[in-house]
Design a protein around this motif. Structure first.
Motif, short mmCIF file in Angstrom:
data_model
loop_
_atom_site.label_atom_id
_atom_site.label_comp_id
_atom_site.label_asym_id
_atom_site.label_seq_id
_atom_site.Cartn_x
_atom_site.Cartn_y
_atom_site.Cartn_z
N GLY A 160 -0.57 49.85 71.52
CA GLY A 160 0.12 51.04 71.96
C GLY A 160 -0.79 51.92 72.80
N LYS A 161 -0.49 53.22 72.81
CA LYS A 161 -1.25 54.14 73.65
C LYS A 161 -2.68 54.31 73.14
CE LYS A 161 -0.07 58.47 73.57
NZ LYS A 161 0.70 59.71 73.81
N PHE A 162 -2.85 54.31 71.82
CA PHE A 162 -4.18 54.56 71.26
C PHE A 162 -4.50 53.65 70.08
CE2 PHE A 162 -1.09 57.19 69.12
CZ PHE A 162 -1.38 57.03 67.79
N PHE A 163 -3.71 52.60 69.88
CA PHE A 163 -3.93 51.74 68.72
C PHE A 163 -3.68 50.28 69.09
CE2 PHE A 163 0.58 52.75 68.69
CZ PHE A 163 1.18 51.54 68.38
N ASN A 170 4.65 50.46 71.89
CA ASN A 170 4.76 51.20 73.15
C ASN A 170 4.53 52.67 72.86
OD1 ASN A 170 5.15 51.61 75.87
ND2 ASN A 170 7.37 51.64 75.74
N GLY A 171 3.62 53.28 73.59
CA GLY A 171 3.33 54.68 73.34
C GLY A 171 2.76 54.88 71.95
N ASP A 172 3.42 55.76 71.18
CA ASP A 172 2.98 56.05 69.81
C ASP A 172 3.65 55.16 68.77
OD1 ASP A 172 1.55 58.11 70.94
OD2 ASP A 172 3.11 59.61 70.59
N TYR A 173 4.54 54.27 69.20
CA TYR A 173 5.42 53.59 68.25
C TYR A 173 5.09 52.10 68.13
CZ TYR A 173 8.10 57.88 68.43
OH TYR A 173 8.49 59.19 68.36
N LEU A 174 5.28 51.61 66.92
CA LEU A 174 5.11 50.20 66.58
C LEU A 174 6.41 49.71 65.96
CD1 LEU A 174 3.24 47.68 66.25
CD2 LEU A 174 2.67 48.57 63.98
N ILE A 175 6.95 48.62 66.50
CA ILE A 175 8.21 48.09 66.00
C ILE A 175 7.98 46.69 65.46
CG2 ILE A 175 8.93 47.12 68.22
CD1 ILE A 175 11.79 47.84 67.55
N CYS A 176 8.71 46.35 64.42
CA CYS A 176 8.57 45.04 63.77
C CYS A 176 9.94 44.56 63.33
CB CYS A 176 7.62 45.17 62.58
SG CYS A 176 7.78 43.86 61.35
N VAL A 177 10.23 43.29 63.60
CA VAL A 177 11.44 42.65 63.08
C VAL A 177 11.00 41.47 62.23
CG1 VAL A 177 13.57 41.42 63.63
CG2 VAL A 177 12.85 43.35 65.05
N SER A 235 6.03 55.62 63.62
CA SER A 235 5.24 56.48 64.49
C SER A 235 3.81 56.44 63.98
CB SER A 235 5.78 57.92 64.46
OG SER A 235 4.89 58.79 65.15
N ILE A 236 2.91 55.79 64.74
CA ILE A 236 1.54 55.63 64.28
C ILE A 236 0.82 56.97 64.30
CG2 ILE A 236 -0.63 54.42 64.71
CD1 ILE A 236 1.66 52.66 63.73
N GLU A 237 1.18 57.85 65.24
CA GLU A 237 0.53 59.16 65.30
C GLU A 237 0.88 60.00 64.08
OE1 GLU A 237 -0.19 62.70 68.56
OE2 GLU A 237 1.62 61.48 68.69
N GLU A 238 2.17 59.96 63.68
CA GLU A 238 2.60 60.72 62.50
C GLU A 238 2.42 59.94 61.21
OE1 GLU A 238 6.59 61.88 63.16
OE2 GLU A 238 6.16 63.05 64.97
N LYS A 239 2.16 58.63 61.34
CA LYS A 239 1.95 57.74 60.18
C LYS A 239 3.15 57.78 59.23
CE LYS A 239 -3.09 57.85 60.26
NZ LYS A 239 -3.17 58.51 61.57
N LYS A 240 4.31 57.60 59.81
CA LYS A 240 5.52 57.55 58.99
C LYS A 240 6.59 56.74 59.70
CE LYS A 240 7.84 61.75 60.61
NZ LYS A 240 8.39 63.07 60.20
#
Length: 910
Positions: free
Chosen positions: A593-596, A632-639, A649-654
């Motif tokens: 993502g943007k920072f991870f 993408n950006g701050d977000y991580l998606i998984c199926v 939201s990796i930035e908010e960790k939730k």
């Protein structure tokens, strides 16, 4: 022309192959010796500039066998080379000799590239000298394998398994490095397209049958790569491409089942730019099947100064299987330019031209080296190499193959605020009828192998090293034993139970009490997606910054040999390691993502790192294998493999929204079944936007987004709109827009305002629009399934039927309304405002006064329009633009004037 006939004293050895590397001539003996001569010395001796007593070889390179069978028999057959590398091959092993510099004191290193144990036998070896790729054909199993000779650690980058009854006999390489051709033992011809990463595609199966025996043939193509030479063509093939020339080619009877020697001596040149039809025919004067066909590496030209014209042509040399006859042909005349009848009492094993195209070398089975030294006046002027490259560009264009370097495919769709959407595209194969409702994400290649089809979108953001293309495991077909049901039997009124359809693959009932090998949540799930297979190693390179590379080297999956994960950064010419981690698991996928950075294991554990390797989260345990992992950006998606969708939201960790399922959009009810599992549509794309909105498309062409507020999937693109909307595929798909040309003509009658036309054009040309991208995906599925013809028939016939006169405008408005709502959900402010104008003007022109009033009332918002923001703009600004666009439409002025008065627009204009 001058001829030098030079016998070599080799004892029991036989000269088998010959090649030119730079200014040196290499000869290969059956006992594994490479004899090096100077090309210029041989030419000077032929033209009497150098005495034959002064002629001597430069050196001899012995081959050290590692295969015991080769060491005993020492039958070395294949030879090729480029620059300072020489490739030598026996029937069981391929060697590479490096550091060749042409001196006897040079330090040389011999490396075994690959070896095959008996009864496996190498049938041909060819080298692509441009891309340094080596092709090896071998039998038992019948396979074509490609190696990168510059990669010493894992040189194999491609393997094609043929039918067990089809033995590859010889291979023809393409000078332009685009295709290679295989001549097989069953008289078939296969033309493949390939690239350096190891991806390939069968582009043609020629019915120009050939007669080949288990011999080692030597065939090359002309330098401009436009003709494909096919030796020993059999008359009466299905293409009707038998030679029509007089002579030996016409001695065949059309009813003959076995080719005569006369037909086997016919060679044809197929034009790759004309669907591989015959461009020229070569009929040898003797009934002798061709074994060696060598094109000169240059083109020739003869000029007529009186007529101010010139003729360009190629020269090729041929020789047969039985006797030592050598013929040189001019491709413009198709008559022998030079004929050396029975120059040797034994067959010619190989021939090669010098790089300047003025000398032809040949070796016979009785160990004689022949040097045919021509003068420029004998052959013609040479065409500059730059012009040959220009001629290659005129050849029929092939669609470039995607790199095999992708394990997940992403494309970035830029929004107005420079945000990006990575796209992962995977196409799947459907499981058997009895195992339905299983969404498989793979395409079968062969019987036992599955591989992702890689389709690149606008900007690929994932890259893997050659040879590490991701493969997927088939999902489980096991169901609980107690839940196994039998199909209902019906009598159909006859008293006899109706026959049940035999399932291609039965479900496997399983008792789960005494086993820990199966996951109950998978076996009880109604959705089962394929998950990636484990690779030994792979690399991930994000598209946003290609200076970063995440390397994954899988261990043994336990503490004894953990997996090594490293992140490297490349600055200028130096590589630096940012972090390294050891994990006692198998890693299957990576993303960033943007920072991870994130990766997942084969048992469903996700690891998230910062750029410096700090753990941003404890390992997240999903509990089942993961099918999609995107960021993408701050977000991580998984199926997951059971269809559960996570978005963090990796930035908010939730978690951005509660865990949802992809089951509702897979349309499992399309096909009824009494079994537990039903077949459904396949997932072809899964990704997330920078605002944390999941996107997903299916194999039926439908596209969806997940709305966190409604906690449900929303339809974005539907193939139904392609059948009736005038605004479908606003990125200008030529096929669909041709099919709806009548609709376009009606549309032009409505718009008189140049401003509205400009807005429509902007929407059509916006290649960064997410909705446009998803509509292109729908078009791709319509094309793939051949449904375009239905669309054309629909446009011509259905809209003309009674009762369907206004169907076009209704479907168009429905499509515009949906695009408007989706743009608002995706927070695409600029696209929303443009679609809003188009939609309102369309309502006004068609006379939908009440619906226009409803839209204006929604924008007015009960008087709260000055400060209220809607997709980045104030409601007043949006309302003002709509009113101005509809101001000239008389039959809605009663509605527009009232709102114009409320917001003070009329006063402003006065």
């Amino acid at each position: 022309m001058r001829l030098l006939k030079y016998p070599l004293e080799l004892g029991e050895e036989k000269l088998k192959s010959i090649t030119v590397v730079g200014n040196d001539l290499f000869l290969l003996s059956s006992r594994g010796h490479v004899i090096v001569w100077s090309v210029q010395d041989l030419v000077d001796t032929a033209i009497d500039k150098l005495s034959i007593k002064s002629l001597s070889r430069k050196l001899v390179l012995p081959i050290k066998f590692t295969n015991k069978m080769d060491d005993d028999e020492k039958q070395v057959i294949f030879l090729s080379g480029v620059e300072k590398t020489v490739i030598v091959a026996s029937e069981h092993e391929v060697f590479r000799i490096d550091n060749w510099n042409g001196t006897a004191t040079a330090e040389r290193e011999q490396t075994s590239i690959v070896k095959y144990e008996s009864p496996c036998t190498i049938t041909d070896v060819k080298l692509d000298t441009t891309q340094k790729l080596l092709f090896v054909l071998y039998s038992n199993p019948n396979t074509i394998e490609m190696f990168d000779i510059n990669d010493t650690k894992s040189p194999s980058v491609m393997k094609i398994n043929l039918n067990k009854n089809v033995k590859p006999v010889t291979l023809i390489t393409d000078p332009s490095s685009e295709t290679f051709t295989i001549l097989c033992s069953d008289r078939s011809i296969h033309v493949y397209q390939y690239n350096k990463s190891g991806n390939y595609k069968l582009i043609n199966e020629l019915s120009q049958y050939v007669h080949v025996e288990p011999l080692h043939y030597k065939i090359s193509m002309p330098p401009q790569a436009n003709f494909l030479p096919i030796i020993n063509s059999i008359k009466g093939s299905s293409t009707g491409s038998a030679p029509s020339s007089s002579g030996a080619g016409n001695n065949n009877s059309s009813n003959s089942k076995t080719p005569t020697s006369a037909s086997a001596s016919t060679t044809v040149l197929l034009d790759r730019n004309n669907n591989y039809n015959i461009a020229a025919t070569i009929v040898s004067p003797a009934s002798n099947a061709c074994k060696v066909l060598a094109f000169s590496p240059v083109m020739y030209e003869k000029k007529n100064t009186k007529k101010n014209t010139s003729i360009r042509y190629n020269l090729l040399a041929t020789s047969g299987i039985k006797d030592g006859t050598i013929l040189v042909w001019n491709t413009k005349r198709m008559k022998p330019l030079f004929n050396a009848l029975q120059i040797s009492g034994t067959p010619i094993n190989d021939m090669v031209w010098s790089q300047d195209g003025l000398t032809l070398f040949a070796v016979s089975d009785d160990n004689v080296l022949f040097t045919f030294a021509f003068l420029p006046a004998d052959l013609g002027e040479k065409v500059p190499y730059s012009e040959i490259l220009d001629l290659r560009k005129l050849n029929k264009k092939l669609t470039p193959l995607p790199d095999k370097e992708s394990d997940t495919i992403k494309s970035i769709v830029k929004q107005e605020t420079s945000t990006t959407v990575p796209i992962k595209s995977e196409i799947s194969s459907e499981p058997s009828d009895s195992a339905k409702n299983i969404t498989s994400l793979v395409k079968r290649v062969g019987k036992n192998r599955t591989q992702i089809i890689k389709t690149l979108a606008s900007n690929p953001s994932v890259k893997v090293t050659p040879g590490s293309g991701m493969e997927f495991k088939n999902p489980s077909y096991i169901v609980p034993k107690d839940l196994k049901r039998k199909p209902k039997e019906e009598n159909n009124g006859t008293g006899i139970p109706a026959p049940t359809k035999k399932a291609k693959r039965d479900l496997e009932p399983m008792d789960f009490l005494d086993t820990g090998l199966l996951l109950p949540n998978v076996s009880f799930s109604r959705i089962r997606l394929a998950s990636p297979k484990i690779r030994m190693s792979f690399k991930y390179v994000p598209n946003s910054n290609k200076n970063f590379t995440m390397n994954v080297k899988n261990g043994s999956g336990n503490e004894q040999k953990p997996t090594i994960i490293t992140l490297n950064s490349k600055t200028t010419e130096q590589n630096s390691q940012l972090f390294q981690d050891f994990i006692p698991k198998f890693i299957t996928m990576c993303t960033s993502g943007k920072f991870f950075w994130a990766c997942c294991s084969d048992d469903g554990i996700i690891y998230v790192y910062s750029d410096n390797g700090q753990k941003l989260l404890p390992p997240m345990i999903i509990g089942v294998p993961i099918s999609f992992l995107e960021a993408n950006g701050d977000y991580l998606i998984c199926v997951s493999s059971i269809g559960e969708l996570y978005c963090w939201s990796i930035e908010e960790k939730k978690l951005k929204f509660p865990i949802s399922s992809v089951f509702p959009i897979l349309s499992p009810s399309l096909r009824y079944s009494d079994d537990i599992l039903t077949r459904s549509e396949n997932i072809t794309l899964c990704t997330v936007t920078t605002k944390g909105i999941p996107l997903l498309t299916l194999s039926n062409g439908d596209g969806y987004i997940f709305d966190k507020d409604m906690e449900s999937w929303l339809l974005v693109s539907d193939s139904w709109w392609a059948y009736g909307s005038q605004y479908w595929d606003t990125t200008n798909s030529s096929v669909l827009r041709n099919a709806t040309s009548d609709m376009d003509s009606k549309e032009k009658e409505f718009w008189n305002s140049s401003d509205i036309e400009s807005i429509i054009s902007d929407v059509r040309q916006d290649s960064t629009s997410i909705v446009n991208y998803m509509e292109r995906k729908t078009n791709d599925e319509l094309n793939r399934k051949g449904r375009i013809k239905n669309l054309q028939r629909f446009a011509r016939a259905v809209l003309m039927k009674e009762g369907f006169e206004n169907m076009e405008e209704i479907v168009t408005l429905s499509h515009l309304e949906n695009r408007l709502l989706v743009a608002m959900k995706l927070e695409e402010g600029d696209e929303f405002s443009k679609i809003l104008l188009i939609y309102c003007v369309r309502l006004a022109k068609l006379g939908y006064t009440d619906r226009l009033d409803e839209m204006l009332c929604w924008l007015y918002n009960g008087g709260d329009f000055d400060i209220s923001i809607l997709n980045g703009k104030t409601r007043k600004e949006l309302l003002r633009s709509v009113l101005l666009a509809c101001a000239d439409i008389r039959h809605v002025q009663r509605v527009t004037n009232s709102y114009a008065s409320l917001i003070g627009l009329i006063k402003e204009t006065i």
